[in-house]
Write a protein that holds these residues in place. Structure first.
Motif, PDB file in Angstrom:
ATOM      1  N   TYR A  12      40.246  43.640  55.510  1.00  0.00           N
ATOM      2  CA  TYR A  12      39.683  42.293  55.423  1.00  0.00           C
ATOM      3  C   TYR A  12      39.304  41.916  53.990  1.00  0.00           C
ATOM      4  O   TYR A  12      39.099  40.741  53.673  1.00  0.00           O
ATOM      5  CB  TYR A  12      38.461  42.184  56.331  1.00  0.00           C
ATOM      6  CG  TYR A  12      37.199  42.760  55.739  1.00  0.00           C
ATOM      7  CD1 TYR A  12      36.279  41.926  55.101  1.00  0.00           C
ATOM      8  CD2 TYR A  12      36.946  44.120  55.796  1.00  0.00           C
ATOM      9  CE1 TYR A  12      35.131  42.453  54.533  1.00  0.00           C
ATOM     10  CE2 TYR A  12      35.810  44.646  55.236  1.00  0.00           C
ATOM     11  CZ  TYR A  12      34.894  43.826  54.604  1.00  0.00           C
ATOM     12  OH  TYR A  12      33.767  44.347  54.048  1.00  0.00           O
ATOM     13  N   LEU A  13      39.185  42.934  53.083  1.00  0.00           N
ATOM     14  CA  LEU A  13      38.813  42.635  51.705  1.00  0.00           C
ATOM     15  C   LEU A  13      39.922  41.909  50.951  1.00  0.00           C
ATOM     16  O   LEU A  13      39.672  41.307  49.902  1.00  0.00           O
ATOM     17  CB  LEU A  13      38.458  43.938  50.962  1.00  0.00           C
ATOM     18  CG  LEU A  13      37.180  44.648  51.429  1.00  0.00           C
ATOM     19  CD1 LEU A  13      37.064  46.008  50.768  1.00  0.00           C
ATOM     20  CD2 LEU A  13      35.953  43.802  51.152  1.00  0.00           C
ATOM     21  N   GLY A  14      41.142  41.988  51.466  1.00  0.00           N
ATOM     22  CA  GLY A  14      42.254  41.288  50.832  1.00  0.00           C
ATOM     23  C   GLY A  14      43.073  42.203  49.937  1.00  0.00           C
ATOM     24  O   GLY A  14      42.572  43.188  49.402  1.00  0.00           O
ATOM     25  N   PRO A  15      44.364  41.895  49.765  1.00  0.00           N
ATOM     26  CA  PRO A  15      45.261  42.776  49.005  1.00  0.00           C
ATOM     27  C   PRO A  15      44.865  42.932  47.539  1.00  0.00           C
ATOM     28  O   PRO A  15      45.003  44.017  46.966  1.00  0.00           O
ATOM     29  CB  PRO A  15      46.622  42.093  49.157  1.00  0.00           C
ATOM     30  CG  PRO A  15      46.323  40.675  49.540  1.00  0.00           C
ATOM     31  CD  PRO A  15      45.064  40.731  50.332  1.00  0.00           C
ATOM     32  N   GLU A  16      44.371  41.867  46.904  1.00  0.00           N
ATOM     33  CA  GLU A  16      44.018  41.970  45.483  1.00  0.00           C
ATOM     34  C   GLU A  16      42.853  42.939  45.278  1.00  0.00           C
ATOM     35  O   GLU A  16      42.862  43.775  44.363  1.00  0.00           O
ATOM     36  CB  GLU A  16      43.658  40.590  44.938  1.00  0.00           C
ATOM     37  CG  GLU A  16      43.330  40.602  43.441  1.00  0.00           C
ATOM     38  CD  GLU A  16      43.032  39.214  42.909  1.00  0.00           C
ATOM     39  OE1 GLU A  16      42.534  39.141  41.768  1.00  0.00           O
ATOM     40  OE2 GLU A  16      43.286  38.215  43.613  1.00  0.00           O
ATOM     41  N   THR A  17      41.866  42.837  46.153  1.00  0.00           N
ATOM     42  CA  THR A  17      40.718  43.747  46.054  1.00  0.00           C
ATOM     43  C   THR A  17      41.145  45.181  46.324  1.00  0.00           C
ATOM     44  O   THR A  17      40.711  46.118  45.635  1.00  0.00           O
ATOM     45  CB  THR A  17      39.631  43.328  47.047  1.00  0.00           C
ATOM     46  OG1 THR A  17      39.182  42.017  46.701  1.00  0.00           O
ATOM     47  CG2 THR A  17      38.452  44.290  47.012  1.00  0.00           C
ATOM     48  N   LEU A  18      42.008  45.369  47.321  1.00  0.00           N
ATOM     49  CA  LEU A  18      42.472  46.727  47.620  1.00  0.00           C
ATOM     50  C   LEU A  18      43.256  47.317  46.457  1.00  0.00           C
ATOM     51  O   LEU A  18      43.127  48.513  46.134  1.00  0.00           O
ATOM     52  CB  LEU A  18      43.327  46.726  48.888  1.00  0.00           C
ATOM     53  CG  LEU A  18      42.565  46.548  50.204  1.00  0.00           C
ATOM     54  CD1 LEU A  18      43.529  46.470  51.370  1.00  0.00           C
ATOM     55  CD2 LEU A  18      41.589  47.696  50.416  1.00  0.00           C
ATOM     56  N   GLU A  19      44.068  46.520  45.790  1.00  0.00           N
ATOM     57  CA  GLU A  19      44.814  47.012  44.634  1.00  0.00           C
ATOM     58  C   GLU A  19      43.862  47.422  43.506  1.00  0.00           C
ATOM     59  O   GLU A  19      44.064  48.447  42.844  1.00  0.00           O
ATOM     60  CB  GLU A  19      45.784  45.939  44.140  1.00  0.00           C
ATOM     61  CG  GLU A  19      46.970  45.717  45.071  1.00  0.00           C
ATOM     62  CD  GLU A  19      47.819  44.530  44.625  1.00  0.00           C
ATOM     63  OE1 GLU A  19      47.510  43.960  43.552  1.00  0.00           O
ATOM     64  OE2 GLU A  19      48.770  44.181  45.344  1.00  0.00           O
TER      65      GLU A  19
END
Length: 960
Positions: free
Chosen positions: A273-280
């Motif tokens: 749920y944090l989003g792909p940019e945050t996960l990267e």
């Protein structure tokens, strides 16, 4: 927690406690990741604080395994890179630096312990660097000698990985008296998992939820993450059932909510749920390690630090990261590992190399970023191989073990045709030698030299490999084999210019070590000629040092000192040459010790620390401490001598040194013998003799024979005693080692006279007198005079011996001369002259703790001039069993302890170090059988005085 509380409570009271190894309480908490080790460590430290402990903690990190002293320096709040006292910045590449840093860390711990109990927490020891583990090992060993030290070390570790260094620590713990408290955390049972879920949700988990949580297999972190994931997905419904609130998954039988089966997938699923940019961005953070700064993360992702504020806030709210002092940290290593493992290996490698480049560009040292290159480098990468080679050379200044690891990785990634491969292998052999692996060093060198036959090495590398091979064989005690290697090297083609000089120095060194003085003189002379012809100051200095040894052993002390000083100066000027095994400064310091100039010996050793270069031998620190111990032995400072000699043996065993280490256990045996501790004397002497058997002939091989003879005499075997000392005499005569004659000559003459071997007594006396006549050394004059007095039996001769010894700093020898003179004068009916000499002998023996000598002196002379019995005997309270076993220093410390003084106060009053007081205090409690200081005060108070040896009015008892 009860067992942990027992260890902490025992340390807080400075008494014996379960789980202690000597004086250090050690608690190891083991278990798989996520099982709760860190939580238990934090709870233990919290309880320690409640008991008044000074608590400090550090954590080893997977990406910091090549940062020397990382975890222990973090725990103590000290920088990782500093220099030990007297250690110059250019002293790189030798284990002495590492040991000096360790000494500094151990001293810091001991200093803190004087203010109250100390607890050190070290998390994730499976990732600890070798230097941290070596410091931990030293603390444990120190604890065995200081049973009163109020210190507890609490560490956590996973079952795997286990480095060689970690296994060494565990083996030491297993071998220690009292063992170690090892707590293994297993997986939670079903009931415990249900209780955990109930605490998290504030409700009783239903059957379907419990079936979901069963996939955690009892791992509390996995169970926590599963519960959090289900709650975030809205998959848990709460229902009121009477007074009970039940939590249950929403689907029937718990099957309607598909969840990942693995912990890694569960963690990643929860963070989607944090989003792909945050996960990267979090993946990049995982590259930086368990802890990282916002600034480093900003540099790595190429964004301003301010732009990461929202990300940091969101991930902190989600329980992914949190604050760790001035840094950020993943809430759990399993979260970081899940993010890290979710990247492809190729991407991870690229990010590691990029992180290394970016962080090094900000001024970080190569040690700080080395792990990134270790992980990112791929086989065939010449740039990474060169980077690791440079990092290894830098790391060697503090930790040869880390340097060896980095260089091993450099060889793994270097291209097959890398022109630097042979040089790197040569360096690796040297590092292996320095971190107590001489067999590995030998194997590398032999492989290099074997390949040299088909693919010729650079001549400098070939010579370096041969020198390392020779040193490795000597270090393993195979001196004869080393001499054969030297002879083969001298006959090998292609050795021109200066290299034969270096080999001849090695040859002379081996010959001198084996007391082949004629051979050493010939080889050293040839080496000096070749070195001077080629302008090689280092080789010339090393050759002069060996020639000085020959002159010294033969009794030409003036020439030995002249050559020794010149050797030191020339080696100091000769930078850039191959490493040499000879330590001219150690030789010169040894010469000063032998001629009663201890202050100059200590000054010389201090100068060594100021000028030594990377060519220094890896075992000089142990020999330095042994020489300091010998100087203290002769001066009668036996407590200090024991400290130095035991430290020398500890370092020698850790580094794997044998040559030169015959002396330390021999002197420890002699001290124990004179203190009437025959069991310790036997043990130390056996260690010395075993070392000689393993290593062949060593430096001063007559000393164990001398000690063996005195021990046989103490055990009532005079004929065996004489035979042993005669063996020492024959050994020295055959070698021409005249400088040893006055060391054991008086004892040999005394035994020979007692057993009516007057020819032998006259022979030894004449030899000692001949040496003393040209030496100009007070103790040698005293030895010669005492030998003559023992042969003649004339009171005037005995008085002459006392007068001669008064010019020497060797207190025990003066005491023996006074004893002989007193006995002779008393027997001659001159008690008035005998009395003062007998009192002087008594005071000397009492001051150095020579209880056996004191008892003998009293027995010999007391009956002639004391009508009231053995008034010279050391008085002690009859109600304090064991008081007679204390040394004078220990007795003084015991009085201060009973008076309620702290260790720093005692140290100031006694003018010694706090660590010395700690050692004395622990021995006092052990010898008197008292668990703690309060008991000592009560014991001595019950004896009628807190100052044994004085009556209620304060006057000394047992004195006339």
């Amino acid at each position: 927690m009860a067992r942990i509380d027992a260890v902490l409570g025992g340390a807080a009271s400075k008494g014996p406690y379960p789980g202690g190894v000597g004086g250090v309480g050690v608690i190891l908490i083991e278990g798989e990741s996520g099982i709760g080790k860190t939580s238990l460590l934090e709870e233990a430290l919290a309880r320690a604080r409640g008991l008044g402990f000074q608590c400090c903690s550090g954590a080893a990190a997977e990406l910091e395994r090549h940062r020397p002293f990382g975890a222990i320096a973090q725990a103590l709040g000290m920088p990782r890179r500093w220099e030990g006292e007297g250690t110059p910045a250019d002293d790189a590449g030798s284990p002495e630096t590492e040991f000096r840093i360790i000494d500094g860390l151990v001293d810091e711990v001991a200093r803190r312990a004087t203010r109250g109990p100390v607890a050190i927490g070290l998390d994730d020891l499976q990732w600890a660097d070798p230097s941290t583990l070596l410091t931990l090992l030293t603390l444990i060993r120190m604890g065995r000698q200081a049973a009163e030290l109020p210190l507890v070390v609490i560490g956590t570790l996973r079952p795997l990985p286990r480095s060689i260094e970690m296994e060494t620590v565990l083996a030491a713990l297993r071998a220690g008296s009292g063992g170690v408290l090892r707590l293994t955390l297993g997986r939670l049972e079903a009931g415990a998992v249900a209780a955990l879920a109930s605490n998290l949700l504030g409700a009783e988990p239903g059957p379907g939820l419990l079936r979901q949580l069963a996939r955690a297999s009892g791992n509390p972190f996995f169970a926590t993450e599963l519960t959090a994931s289900l709650a975030r997905e809205g998959a848990i419904a709460f229902a009121q059932e009477g007074d009970l609130v039940r939590a249950e998954v929403t689907g029937p039988e718990g099957e309607a909510v598909p969840m990942p089966a693995s912990l890694t997938a569960t963690i990643l699923h929860r963070m989607e749920y944090l989003g792909p940019e945050t996960l990267e961005t979090l993946q990049v953070a995982s590259i930086l390690g368990s802890r990282f700064s916002v600034a480093d993360l900003a540099i790595a992702v190429g964004q301003p630090a301010a732009s990461l504020t929202a990300l940091v806030t969101a991930t902190a709210r989600a329980g992914v990261i949190g604050e760790a002092g001035a840094e950020l940290a993943f809430r759990h290593d399993l979260i970081r590992e899940a993010l890290y493992d979710s990247m492809s290996p190729t991407l991870r490698s690229w990010w590691h190399l990029a992180a290394a480049s970016l962080l090094e560009g900000t001024g970080r040292s190569r040690a700080d970023v080395a792990e990134h290159v270790v992980r990112g480098a791929v086989p065939g990468d010449p740039a990474a191989a060169e980077w690791l080679r440079v990092a290894a050379r830098q790391a060697a200044a503090q930790s040869p073990s880390v340097a060896a690891q980095l260089l091993t990785r450099a060889l793994e990634v270097a291209p097959a045709g890398d022109p630097h491969r042979a040089a790197a292998r040569s360096d690796l052999a040297v590092y292996a030698l320095w971190c107590e692996r001489p067999a590995d060093a030998e194997a590398i060198c032999r492989a290099l030299l074997a390949e040299d036959e088909s693919c010729p090495l650079d001549p400098d590398l070939r010579a370096r490999a041969r020198a390392c091979l020779i040193e490795a064989t000597v270090r393993q005690g195979r001196v004869d084999e080393a001499r054969r290697e030297i002879e083969a090297a001298l006959q090998a083609p292609g050795l021109d210019g200066l290299r034969p000089a270096h080999l001849l120095v090695w040859q002379a060194t081996c010959q001198a070590a084996g007391w082949d003085l004629a051979g050493a003189a010939a080889s050293g002379g040839r080496a000096l000629v070749l070195a001077e012809r080629g302008g090689d100051e280092t080789a010339a200095g090393a050759a002069l040092a060996t020639l000085a040894v020959v002159h010294h052993l033969r009794g030409d002390f003036a020439e030995a000192l002249r050559q020794g000083r010149e050797a030191l100066e020339r080696v100091a000027r000769g930078a850039g040459a191959l490493r040499q095994p000879v330590q001219p400064v150690l030789n010169l310091a040894g010469f000063f010790v032998d001629v009663d100039r201890a202050a100059e010996a200590r000054e010389t050793l201090g100068a060594w620390r100021r000028f030594r270069r990377h060519e220094a031998s890896g075992w000089s620190y142990a020999l330095e401490r042994a020489l300091l111990g010998e100087a203290a032995f002769w001066m009668g400072e036996w407590d200090a001598a024991c400290t130095d000699l035991e430290a020398a043996l500890h370092v020698a065993r850790t580094v794997g040194t044998r040559p030169g280490m015959l002396l330390a256990p021999t002197l420890l045996a002699l001290i124990a013998l004179h203190r009437d501790d025959l069991a310790t004397a036997r043990r130390e002497l056996a260690a010395a003799e075993d070392g000689g058997d393993c290593s062949g002939l060593q430096w001063r091989p007559d000393r164990p024979l001398w000690a063996r003879g005195l021990l046989a005499e103490a055990e009532g075997r005079p004929a065996e005693a004489l035979a042993s000392l005669r063996g020492a005499w024959n050994l020295c005569c055959a070698a021409g080692a005249a400088t040893e004659y006055p060391v054991f000559g008086p004892d040999l003459v005394r035994l020979a006279v007692q057993q009516r071997e007057m020819a032998l007594a006259q022979e030894v006396t004449a030899a000692v007198e001949a040496l003393a006549a040209g030496a100009g050394v007070a103790f040698m004059n005293g030895a010669a005079a005492r030998c003559r007095a023992l042969v003649s039996g004339a009171p005037s001769a005995h008085r002459a011996a006392v007068a001669a010894y008064r010019g020497s700093s060797r207190r025990r020898e003066l005491g023996l001369a006074c004893e002989d003179a007193a006995a002779c004068l008393a027997a001659a009916g001159r008690p008035g002259e005998a009395g003062p000499l007998a009192e002087e002998a008594r005071e000397i023996f009492r001051s150095i703790g020579a209880r056996r000598d004191l008892a003998r002196a009293v027995a010999r002379v007391d009956a002639w001039f004391h009508a009231d019995g053995p008034a010279l005997a050391e008085a002690a309270p009859p109600s304090v069993p064991g008081w007679e076993t204390l040394t004078p220093s220990e007795a003084a410390v015991a009085r201060h302890m009973a008076a309620g003084r702290t260790n720093p106060e005692i140290a100031r009053l006694q003018e010694v170090s706090v660590r010395t007081v700690q050692t004395h205090a622990s021995r006092v409690l052990a010898k008197l059988g008292v668990p703690r200081r309060a008991g000592l005060a009560r014991l001595l108070s019950g004896a009628g005085s807190t100052e044994p040896g004085r009556d209620a009015g304060g006057s000394e008892r047992g004195r006339r």
